[in-house]
Design a protein around this motif. Structure first.
Motif, PDB file in Angstrom:
ATOM      1  N   ASP A 282       0.795  -1.298  -0.110  1.00  0.00           N
ATOM      2  CA  ASP A 282       0.124   0.143   0.025  1.00  0.00           C
ATOM      3  C   ASP A 282       0.942   1.166  -0.018  1.00  0.00           C
ATOM      4  O   ASP A 282       0.360   2.297   0.507  1.00  0.00           O
ATOM      5  N   LEU A 283       2.006   1.261  -0.410  1.00  0.00           N
ATOM      6  CA  LEU A 283       2.847   2.206  -0.566  1.00  0.00           C
ATOM      7  C   LEU A 283       2.464   3.367  -1.542  1.00  0.00           C
ATOM      8  O   LEU A 283       1.913   2.943  -2.758  1.00  0.00           O
ATOM      9  N   SER A 284       2.385   4.543  -1.182  1.00  0.00           N
ATOM     10  CA  SER A 284       2.154   5.764  -2.003  1.00  0.00           C
ATOM     11  C   SER A 284       2.991   7.052  -2.012  1.00  0.00           C
ATOM     12  O   SER A 284       3.565   7.123  -0.875  1.00  0.00           O
ATOM     13  N   GLU A 285       3.011   7.692  -2.856  1.00  0.00           N
ATOM     14  CA  GLU A 285       3.923   8.801  -2.991  1.00  0.00           C
ATOM     15  C   GLU A 285       3.390   9.947  -1.945  1.00  0.00           C
ATOM     16  O   GLU A 285       4.169  10.463  -1.292  1.00  0.00           O
ATOM     17  N   GLU A 286       2.045  10.023  -1.771  1.00  0.00           N
ATOM     18  CA  GLU A 286       1.625  10.700  -0.696  1.00  0.00           C
ATOM     19  C   GLU A 286       1.858  10.571   0.760  1.00  0.00           C
ATOM     20  O   GLU A 286       2.632  11.151   1.543  1.00  0.00           O
ATOM     21  N   LYS A 287       2.013   9.339   1.028  1.00  0.00           N
ATOM     22  CA  LYS A 287       1.816   8.942   2.354  1.00  0.00           C
ATOM     23  C   LYS A 287       3.466   8.447   2.795  1.00  0.00           C
ATOM     24  O   LYS A 287       4.028   9.124   3.854  1.00  0.00           O
ATOM     25  N   GLU A 288       4.313   8.209   1.738  1.00  0.00           N
ATOM     26  CA  GLU A 288       5.617   7.802   1.906  1.00  0.00           C
ATOM     27  C   GLU A 288       6.471   8.320   1.159  1.00  0.00           C
ATOM     28  O   GLU A 288       7.089   7.381   0.191  1.00  0.00           O
ATOM     29  N   ILE A 313       4.580  -1.314 -10.664  1.00  0.00           N
ATOM     30  CA  ILE A 313       4.260  -1.993  -9.470  1.00  0.00           C
ATOM     31  C   ILE A 313       2.757  -1.613  -8.988  1.00  0.00           C
ATOM     32  O   ILE A 313       2.464  -0.483  -8.667  1.00  0.00           O
ATOM     33  N   ASN A 314       2.072  -2.644  -8.522  1.00  0.00           N
ATOM     34  CA  ASN A 314       0.958  -2.439  -8.055  1.00  0.00           C
ATOM     35  C   ASN A 314       1.112  -2.789  -6.558  1.00  0.00           C
ATOM     36  O   ASN A 314       0.963  -3.835  -6.061  1.00  0.00           O
ATOM     37  N   PHE A 315       1.242  -1.584  -5.637  1.00  0.00           N
ATOM     38  CA  PHE A 315       1.609  -1.774  -4.313  1.00  0.00           C
ATOM     39  C   PHE A 315       0.313  -2.049  -3.423  1.00  0.00           C
ATOM     40  O   PHE A 315       0.693  -2.720  -2.293  1.00  0.00           O
ATOM     41  N   ALA A 316      -0.737  -2.316  -3.932  1.00  0.00           N
ATOM     42  CA  ALA A 316      -1.774  -2.994  -3.247  1.00  0.00           C
ATOM     43  C   ALA A 316      -2.023  -4.260  -3.571  1.00  0.00           C
ATOM     44  O   ALA A 316      -2.696  -5.123  -2.580  1.00  0.00           O
TER      45      ALA A 316
END
Length: 534
Positions: A282-288, A313-316
């Motif tokens: 669930d990595l995202s540019e906004e959160k991390e 990459i599909n981080f979810a």
């Protein structure tokens, strides 16, 4: 002289029992290692240029297959338990023989010299021998990297022999199944067989340091992240998975010393590692944003899945594992501290995600309470492995890292307590979990409020406010905090049903007391007195 012209002395290879006629790839650059992985078709590049691999059968550590050789050195010093499993020395020799035979069956091997501990007073030199270039890249990213001059006369203190394709005979090797990670303090060797999960390499050295540094060097080894402010004030963040350790220590106003493993000396803190090993789920540019942008050439991503028909990459995607990971050198982080050392900590934060909604969002601990909570290592997770199961589940991991602690947890807690008293460090407990009720009834504490509490503590703005002690757990709870609504600071006040809160508090306190029973023989009375009072 360039790294490509430096060669490993042949006698140092044959001493391990390895053939002289191998193609030995020594100290290759990340670019060269990535090309070897691609040549062997053991990985692919994603759209940002990072290397993406799959680790095979194991996508995480296998704690039931991690062994410590029980010999004259360790028999009476290691705290033998469900994490520190003993192995007779004769089996170590058998496993080492099988690994060497396996490595000798390969046409090419990858060898890397590196070291651990950013403070040169405590440095240990490590030589890693791999059958996989990707694991060699992991070693490059995660350990500290010697200079050309240091490599000229490099002598390893420890060896790591890694053979993920080898399947051991459990009966012959005295182990549970076909894979094993074995540490011998006598032979200063880590053997890894049957698993391609790179984290075994990292945590093997961490376990070694957790044994050596407290006993031989008087250094407290810690499973925590660390950062440092503009005024040189160091902060430590302890917490189990899911509590926000990586998120909350990544502060744009402070420099990152390290994200996972540190030592605390008489005059400061130092990182054990040269890189970060971050979760990607669930990595995202906004959160991390720092982690997100670290996924670039030189980074190694494990067990991630691409969006269909792309190299993005599909981080979810959790179809392989929830434990998707990326390793990268510390200097991939824009605000990394170089060298990765800091001053004596001014503040320590114990992070817990209390899904029961019992613990206050911020509280201050006495030294005895800090040692009790340190040994307890509490968080509560929401069970999600079975459909319809939503009740919180307590997790206790001594010193926030029980699987990697060879000594009794009381040993580490005693060292922590001594440092807290001598060095006047403030210790805070931060609940990043629920308020107003347990999971399913209450609400998750807002990240903005948690950041505000930590900032207030770091800036000393909680020093002069009024406090009241929690009636069961005893920690001091501030009655006000800048930029945080006062009504959420006392958890009981956030529950509509006060009787239900009191019941939940008693139940959680009983879990703490029950968990601590296994440690009572190894800790002083003052720590026992810091237990919850029912």
């Amino acid at each position: 002289m360039s790294l490509s012209t430096i060669t490993i002395p042949l006698h140092q290879v044959t001493r391990l029992g390895l053939r002289q006629d191998h193609t030995l790839h020594y100290q290759l650059s990340p670019e060269e290692l990535i090309q070897d992985v691609l040549r062997l078709q053991e990985g692919v590049l994603n759209d940002t240029g990072a290397l993406v691999i799959r680790t095979g059968e194991f996508t995480g550590r296998s704690p039931k297959d991690k062994f410590t050789v029980k010999d004259e050195i360790t028999a009476n010093t290691v705290h033998w338990n469900e994490f520190n499993l003993p192995l007779e020395e004769k089996y170590f020799h058998i496993i080492q023989k099988r690994i060497v035979e396996h490595l000798n069956s390969k046409n090419e091997l990858w060898v890397r010299d590196a070291y651990a501990c950013a403070d040169p007073r405590y440095r240990i030199n490590i030589r890693v021998v791999n059958e996989k270039p990707a694991i060699n890249l992991f070693a490059h990213n995660m350990f500290l990297r010697p200079t050309e001059e240091q490599l000229e006369n490099f002598t390893p203190d420890w060896h790591i022999l890694s053979a993920p394709e080898l399947r051991l005979d459990p009966a012959e090797c005295g182990i549970r199944q076909h894979n094993a990670a074995v540490i011998s303090f006598k032979h200063k060797t880590i053997l890894i067989a049957g698993t391609g999960y790179t984290g075994e390499t990292k945590k093997g050295i961490f376990t070694v340091l957790n044994y050596i540094l407290p006993q031989e060097k008087g250094v407290l080894s810690m499973h925590c992240s660390a950062n440092i402010g503009e005024k040189g004030d160091t902060a430590l963040f302890f917490g189990l998975s899911g509590t926000g350790k990586t998120t909350l220590s990544a502060d744009p106003q402070r420099r990152l010393i390290g994200d996972d493993e540190h030592g605390w000396t008489h005059n400061g803190v130092f990182n054990f590692e040269g890189g970060c090993y971050a979760k990607c789920i669930d990595l995202s540019e906004e959160k991390e944003p720092e982690i997100f942008h670290a996924i670039r050439p030189g980074a190694l991503v494990e067990n991630a899945v691409f969006h269909a028909g792309t190299s993005t990459i599909n981080f979810a995607d959790k179809s392989i594992t929830e434990n998707t990971r990326v390793s990268y050198p510390l200097d991939f982080i824009s605000n990394a501290q170089e060298p990765s050392v800091g001053n004596i900590p001014a503040n320590i934060f114990f992070l817990t995600c209390d899904a029961y909604g019992v613990l206050p969002p911020v509280s201050r601990l006495t030294p005895a309470q800090a040692m009790y909570q340190f040994i307890s290592g509490y968080t509560a997770k929401v069970a999600g492995t079975e459909a319809g199961v939503t009740e919180p589940k307590s997790t206790f991991s001594a010193c926030f890292g029980a699987p990697f602690l060879p000594l009794h947890p009381g040993r580490y807690a005693a060292m922590l307590g001594e440092k807290l008293r001598k060095q006047d460090v403030k210790v805070w407990m931060i609940n990043t979990g629920w308020t107003g009720g347990a999971y399913g009834t209450g609400n998750r504490i807002k990240l903005a409020y948690t950041r505000a509490m930590i900032t207030a503590a770091l800036e000393g703005r909680l020093d002069e406010v009024a406090y009241e002690n929690h009636p069961v757990f005893g920690m001091a709870v501030p009655q006000s905090c800048p930029d945080v609504p006062a009504e959420i600071l006392n958890p009981r006040n956030t529950w509509a049903d006060k009787t239900a809160y009191d019941t939940a508090t008693r139940n959680l306190a009983q879990q703490f007391i029950k968990n601590f029973e296994k440690y009572t023989a190894g800790v002083p009375e003052e720590i026992l007195e810091a237990a919850p009072k029912i």
